[in-house]
Design an enzyme around this catalytic site. Structure first.
Site, PDB file in Angstrom:
ATOM      1  N   GLY A 110     100.076  16.613  41.695  1.00  0.00           N
ATOM      2  CA  GLY A 110      99.385  16.001  42.823  1.00  0.00           C
ATOM      3  C   GLY A 110     100.109  16.067  44.147  1.00  0.00           C
ATOM      4  O   GLY A 110      99.723  15.416  45.113  1.00  0.00           O
ATOM      5  N   HIS A 111     101.171  16.888  44.237  1.00  0.00           N
ATOM      6  CA  HIS A 111     101.942  16.965  45.477  1.00  0.00           C
ATOM      7  C   HIS A 111     101.410  18.004  46.453  1.00  0.00           C
ATOM      8  O   HIS A 111     101.961  18.142  47.541  1.00  0.00           O
ATOM      9  CB  HIS A 111     103.413  17.274  45.169  1.00  0.00           C
ATOM     10  CG  HIS A 111     104.242  16.048  44.938  1.00  0.00           C
ATOM     11  ND1 HIS A 111     105.200  15.620  45.805  1.00  0.00           N
ATOM     12  CD2 HIS A 111     104.216  15.151  43.936  1.00  0.00           C
ATOM     13  CE1 HIS A 111     105.752  14.516  45.344  1.00  0.00           C
ATOM     14  NE2 HIS A 111     105.181  14.213  44.203  1.00  0.00           N
ATOM     15  N   CYS A 175     112.291  16.557  45.431  1.00  0.00           N
ATOM     16  CA  CYS A 175     111.423  15.398  45.194  1.00  0.00           C
ATOM     17  C   CYS A 175     111.176  15.300  43.696  1.00  0.00           C
ATOM     18  O   CYS A 175     110.562  16.187  43.099  1.00  0.00           O
ATOM     19  CB  CYS A 175     110.118  15.557  45.955  1.00  0.00           C
ATOM     20  SG  CYS A 175     109.018  14.134  45.780  1.00  0.00           S
ATOM     21  N   GLY A 182     102.575  23.167  38.974  1.00  0.00           N
ATOM     22  CA  GLY A 182     102.311  23.765  40.276  1.00  0.00           C
ATOM     23  C   GLY A 182     103.570  24.086  41.056  1.00  0.00           C
ATOM     24  O   GLY A 182     103.607  25.059  41.805  1.00  0.00           O
ATOM     25  N   ASN A 474     104.006  26.538  48.913  1.00  0.00           N
ATOM     26  CA  ASN A 474     103.966  25.181  48.365  1.00  0.00           C
ATOM     27  C   ASN A 474     103.772  24.123  49.445  1.00  0.00           C
ATOM     28  O   ASN A 474     103.569  22.950  49.117  1.00  0.00           O
ATOM     29  CB  ASN A 474     105.233  24.882  47.561  1.00  0.00           C
ATOM     30  CG  ASN A 474     105.085  25.252  46.096  1.00  0.00           C
ATOM     31  OD1 ASN A 474     104.035  25.732  45.669  1.00  0.00           O
ATOM     32  ND2 ASN A 474     106.130  25.047  45.320  1.00  0.00           N
ATOM     33  N   TYR A 475     103.847  24.523  50.704  1.00  0.00           N
ATOM     34  CA  TYR A 475     103.467  23.642  51.810  1.00  0.00           C
ATOM     35  C   TYR A 475     102.125  24.132  52.341  1.00  0.00           C
ATOM     36  O   TYR A 475     102.014  24.581  53.485  1.00  0.00           O
ATOM     37  CB  TYR A 475     104.519  23.651  52.921  1.00  0.00           C
ATOM     38  CG  TYR A 475     105.862  23.106  52.519  1.00  0.00           C
ATOM     39  CD1 TYR A 475     105.998  22.222  51.450  1.00  0.00           C
ATOM     40  CD2 TYR A 475     107.013  23.470  53.212  1.00  0.00           C
ATOM     41  CE1 TYR A 475     107.232  21.723  51.083  1.00  0.00           C
ATOM     42  CE2 TYR A 475     108.255  22.965  52.852  1.00  0.00           C
ATOM     43  CZ  TYR A 475     108.360  22.097  51.780  1.00  0.00           C
ATOM     44  OH  TYR A 475     109.588  21.598  51.426  1.00  0.00           O
TER      45      TYR A 475
END
Length: 539
Positions: A110-111, A175, A182, A474-475
């Protein structure tokens, strides 16, 4: 046969009606019948299937989502959420979704910054397959490897490794609540990347559910698909079930430190010097990232300044660290009083922001350490940004309420790996920039914050990579462009695809065309297949 099927349907309907707040729709009912038909064991629907009418729906939907922008009532919600308990149930979910024509989103942690694993803005209805119950971590110290399930968080992985050995680790994210499914598909960087590369560089094998519902491993999926899933972004090629990762050696003593400098303390010159040494001059055992944000200088007047926080992890003891710093970056004036010697696991927690003394078992909770409304963008830098440009950056930071910029150094092992070794291409750069605009209230002016971000991004253009202006997959940043439901042209997709993958984008498109020609696995920035464009041209 027809009589038995009819009885089964009636029994299933009664079961669901008793466990849900409202009877299932025909689509929900068809999906559940399909799951039950394929499953050899009974599925406890009351604890794995959640509709908007069920009491636990909102809790499950919100459980791991990090960006609150995508949880507001106006954002599309799934028809239902399915939380499989076994790999086979993921297979059946793919088979049934494809058979019934249901649009599928898959969530492991969920990030994702634009909420693509739990919100579909380009087509509805949709469902979510949430992998949160698939979180096994099986560590084999003798083999220097571990099999990790996609729903596990990276913090859980770190904890399970440290349970078995104080001198083994894994070079993944900072994190600790990141879902590994993912996370690794985008490359996955962390504080040890200068020593060992990315998490995706250290993947030995994988298990994935393909578009036909088959579970494939490295051998059966073939080298192209195995290449694509290690850095080519999530949810384009199938559903990751497991990664087999290579463990790396870490010393029994790791040193961490924080040093902050404000503008008044010479932050501009110091940051300019950091750019010259962090990637190219410092020992690869040392990673120093910089967090940059406004802080209050005078509480009475409210005057603000910009603070740069140097956050370091060194794979070794403090004595050797101070020698390395004295040689390579004496300008930071690092002394023993800023340093803490600890274990590798505790160093991870330190970098992640946990308070000193926090028990490592907190990592097993798998919960996000923070949630907020935010918008993010990213850049990569090849040449040091001049001091005059930094001064312009400070002015813009002070115009925003709660911005944050993070600079992560590259170099070391990162520059030794080919840009085409995996889809992640950002190797020969000095550092990566992450820009964040954050706010805490749903009723704040979102457009104001996003407009500030766009202006900042425009300002930084002369100082970052060009042709393409690179970005980290990933961003996710939908401001770079989005797909149009099922029919997106390669030209349109290249607007963001070239930024994320550079020359690797074309190979990803070819692999997508081979393994998922009908584009079943899709989202706003998934890899599109060539077939759809060819079909569109013919018609």
């Amino acid at each position: 046969m027809n009589s038995n099927s009819s009885v089964f349907s009636q029994l299933l309907f009664i079961l669901l009606s008793s466990s849900l707040a409202q009877p299932p729709s025909s689509k929900q009912n068809s999906f559940l019948q399909c799951l039950s038909y394929h499953s050899k064991a009974s599925i406890p629907f009351s604890s794995t299937f959640f509709t908007p009418g069920s009491s636990a729906f909102t809790t499950v939907l919100n459980s791991t989502a990090q960006n609150l922008r995508y949880l507001v009532p106006s954002k599309p919600k799934p028809e239902f959420i399915f939380t499989p308990m076994h790999d086979s149930q993921v297979q059946y979910a793919v088979i049934c979704s494809k058979q019934l024509g249901i649009h599928l989103r898959v969530r492991s942690g969920g990030h994702d910054y634009e909420g693509l694993s739990y919100v579909s803005q380009i087509e509805t209805p949709f469902i979510i397959v949430d992998l949160a119950k698939l979180r096994s971590v099986n560590v084999d110290i003798q083999a220097n490897s571990a099999w990790i399930q996609a729903g596990a968080t990276i913090g859980e992985v770190y904890y399970r490794i440290a349970q078995k050995s104080r001198t083994h680790g894994f070079p993944a994210g900072l994190c600790t609540s990141l879902g590994v499914g993912g996370h690794i598909t985008g490359g996955a960087y962390g504080t040890m990347m200068r020593k060992y590369g990315l998490a995706a560089d250290n993947v030995l094998d994988a298990r994935i559910v393909d578009v036909n519902g088959r579970i494939l491993d490295r051998k059966t999926m073939g080298k192209d698909l195995f290449w694509a899933i290690r850095g080519g972004g999530g949810a384009s090629f199938g559903v990751i079930l497991w990664w087999k990762i290579k463990l790396v050696p870490v010393p029994s003593t790791v040193t961490v430190f924080f040093v902050s400098k404000t503008l008044e303390q010479g932050a501009t010159k110091l940051l300019h010097r950091w750019q010259q040494v962090a990637a190219t001059k410092l020992d690869k055992d040392l990673n120093i990232r910089v967090l940059i944000q406004p802080t209050v200088l005078d509480s009475k007047s409210g005057k603000r300044t910009v603070t740069t926080l140097y956050q370091g992890q060194f794979l070794g003891g403090v004595k050797r660290l101070l020698n390395v710093m004295q040689t390579g970056f004496p300008e930071l004036n690092l002394t023993r009083k800023y340093c803490t010697q600890t274990s590798w696991l505790n160093s991870v927690m330190y970098i992640a922001g946990y308070a000193t003394g926090t028990r490592p078992e907190v990592l097993l909770q798998g919960k996000p350490t923070f949630k907020s409304y935010f918008k993010s963008k990213s850049d990569f830098v090849k040449d040091p940004i001049p001091e005059t440009a930094l001064e312009g950056l400070w002015k813009r930071l002070l115009d925003e309420t709660a911005p944050l910029i993070i600079w992560n150094p590259y170099g070391g092992m990162m520059s030794k790996i080919s840009e085409s070794a995996i889809p992640f291409p950002h190797r020969n750069v000095l550092f990566k920039i992450q820009y964040l605009a954050t706010w805490q209230a749903a009723n704040e002016n979102e457009a104001k914050h996003i407009n500030w971000m766009r202006k900042l991004y425009t300002y930084m253009a002369p100082y970052v990579t060009k042709s393409p202006r690179q970005a980290y997959v990933n961003y996710k940043d939908l401001g770079l462009g989005i797909n149009k439901k099922k029919n997106t042209s390669i030209a349109e997709a290249s607007a963001w695809g070239n930024r994320y993958f550079k020359g690797n984008f074309n190979r990803l498109v070819k692999i997508k065309t081979k393994v998922d020609p009908q584009n079943f696995f899709r989202h706003e920035q998934s890899i599109p297949p060539l077939v759809l464009q060819a079909r569109k041209t013919r018609t």
